[in-house]
Enzyme design. Structure first.
Site, PDB file in Angstrom:
ATOM      1  N   HIS A  25      36.255  39.761  46.883  1.00  0.00           N
ATOM      2  CA  HIS A  25      37.061  40.096  45.609  1.00  0.00           C
ATOM      3  C   HIS A  25      35.980  41.232  45.160  1.00  0.00           C
ATOM      4  CE1 HIS A  25      40.116  39.532  42.727  1.00  0.00           C
ATOM      5  NE2 HIS A  25      39.486  40.543  42.450  1.00  0.00           N
ATOM      6  N   GLU A  26      34.867  40.728  44.442  1.00  0.00           N
ATOM      7  CA  GLU A  26      34.337  41.416  43.610  1.00  0.00           C
ATOM      8  C   GLU A  26      33.919  42.662  44.406  1.00  0.00           C
ATOM      9  OE1 GLU A  26      33.731  41.363  41.038  1.00  0.00           O
ATOM     10  OE2 GLU A  26      35.654  39.369  40.951  1.00  0.00           O
ATOM     11  N   HIS A  29      35.953  45.413  44.760  1.00  0.00           N
ATOM     12  CA  HIS A  29      35.734  46.474  43.221  1.00  0.00           C
ATOM     13  C   HIS A  29      35.068  47.204  43.035  1.00  0.00           C
ATOM     14  CE1 HIS A  29      39.699  44.610  41.534  1.00  0.00           C
ATOM     15  NE2 HIS A  29      38.712  43.199  41.330  1.00  0.00           N
TER      16      HIS A  29
END
Length: 377
Positions: A25-26, A29
């Site tokens: 997920h990170e 980003h």
């Protein structure tokens, strides 16, 4: 395995499942931020005190923190959630200021935030596609071979040989689709479109609600019609159909989550079915005993839910930031800082309250409250 050993086993399995998903997920980003020319100051798995880490040549601090209940990427310029210039930001050299998230147009900031949930969905899509290519999928014709006596199907007038085409307007390609849809709608009226002796026919049924228990003792309320299929088999999926089939399964999973949440909101399901980190740890420990394939499938389900939850329009979550960016794009200026500050505080309170509630549920499901009551009594 002792109770204490089982507890530590569940925690270890939970970390092995949730850790990579947080990283994925990170990383979404982070990669889109880099593509947009934003400097990442910190990439953290977990919150709180740093356990270990290192700083790369770009100046990004990669670390693992003590509380593994999430993660974050802190970009240069994150000091102002309203994305408005402040004295600290204006004091930066021009070249350094250009590497901050505040300096980027709203569409780039939107993509940076959206990339996290999107990467969770992408992970699930790729894994499902791999499973379809390697193993195929179970395919059982949606044809009834047996109607159980005194069942919802018998009451509705279903017969052996009927081919179910649609339930409540949703297409049923396989018998597995019928079982899944019915399980998700206990004690519910259903419209059944079918083919009988070559002729279309529409019947109405009311699914029976029953509580089923899996091999680990977990109980779930499901719906049943009381029909059985003819034999099925694993079937290879043509390579050209894999992307569409994989995407459809991801979408179906999101629709299932939406349906379940809607049922909880209107009171059709108990709030006890909501689960949090403690419940996830318990499930991870259970699935680990079934082998790596079960763990991988669990990771797929959790990854889809992480993507979905993070897109909810709640401040503090990615979805809340995206809402503010959409408003900013429409107004051509950011939402006022005090409004965002109020929204973020409210979102934090909501998330903390929900976490406490689901943890209370999880501990109750684990029998803690009954044990405490027994000790007190």
């Amino acid at each position: 395995m002792s109770a204490l050993g089982g507890f530590f086993w569940a925690i270890i399995c939970f970390l092995l499942v949730i850790g990579p998903l947080i990283f994925i997920h990170e990383m979404g980003h982070y990669l889109v931020g880099r593509w947009c020319g934003v400097k990442a100051e910190v990439f953290s798995i977990g919150f709180g005190k740093e356990l270990f880490g290192w700083t790369d040549k770009r100046g990004t601090r990669w670390k693992v923190a003590a509380l593994p209940m999430g993660g974050y990427v802190r970009f240069a310029g994150d000091m102002n959630p309203a994305s408005q210039p402040d004295p600290a930001w204006l004091a930066l050299p021009a070249e350094e200021r250009q590497q901050t998230i505040q300096a980027k147009p709203v569409w780039q900031r939107f993509l940076i935030v959206f990339a996290g949930p999107a990467t969770n969905f992408l992970f699930a899509f790729v894994v499902i596609a791999g499973v379809l290519i390697a193993l195929g999928e179970p395919v059982t014709p949606p044809v009834i071979s047996q109607v159980m006596p005194n069942s919802a199907a018998a009451t509705a007038g279903l017969r052996a040989g009927d081919r179910i085409v649609r339930l409540d307007g949703e297409s049923m390609r396989r018998f597995e689709d019928i079982g899944f849809y019915t399980a998700l709608h206990p004690d519910a009226d259903m419209r059944i479109d079918l083919i009988r002796n070559g002729q279309p026919l529409t019947l109405s049924a009311h699914s029976k609600a029953t509580t089923e228990t899996d091999q680990f003792g977990n109980a779930m309320r499901v719906g049943r019609l009381g029909i059985r299929p003819a034999g099925g088999a694993m079937q290879a999926v043509p390579l050209v159909e894999v992307p569409g089939r994989s995407a459809a399964l991801v979408v179906d999973s999101v629709k299932t989550t939406l349906t379940t949440l809607g049922q909880i909101i209107v009171g059709e399901r108990s709030t006890k079915e909501l689960s949090g980190p403690v419940g996830m740890a318990k499930v991870a420990g259970e699935q680990a005993t079934l082998g790596w394939f079960a763990i991988i499938l669990l990771m797929v389900g959790i990854s889809i839910n992480l993507g979905f939850i993070n897109l909810l329009p709640i401040p503090m979550l990615d979805g809340g930031h995206l809402v503010f960016y959409v408003v900013e794009a429409i107004r051509r200026k950011p939402v006022e800082p005090q409004v965002q500050e109020w929204a973020f505080r409210s979102g934090l309170a909501l998330i903390l309250g929900l976490m406490l509630f689901v943890t209370f549920n999880d501990l109750g499901s684990a029998g803690l409250w009954q044990k405490l009551y027994g000790l007190i009594g």
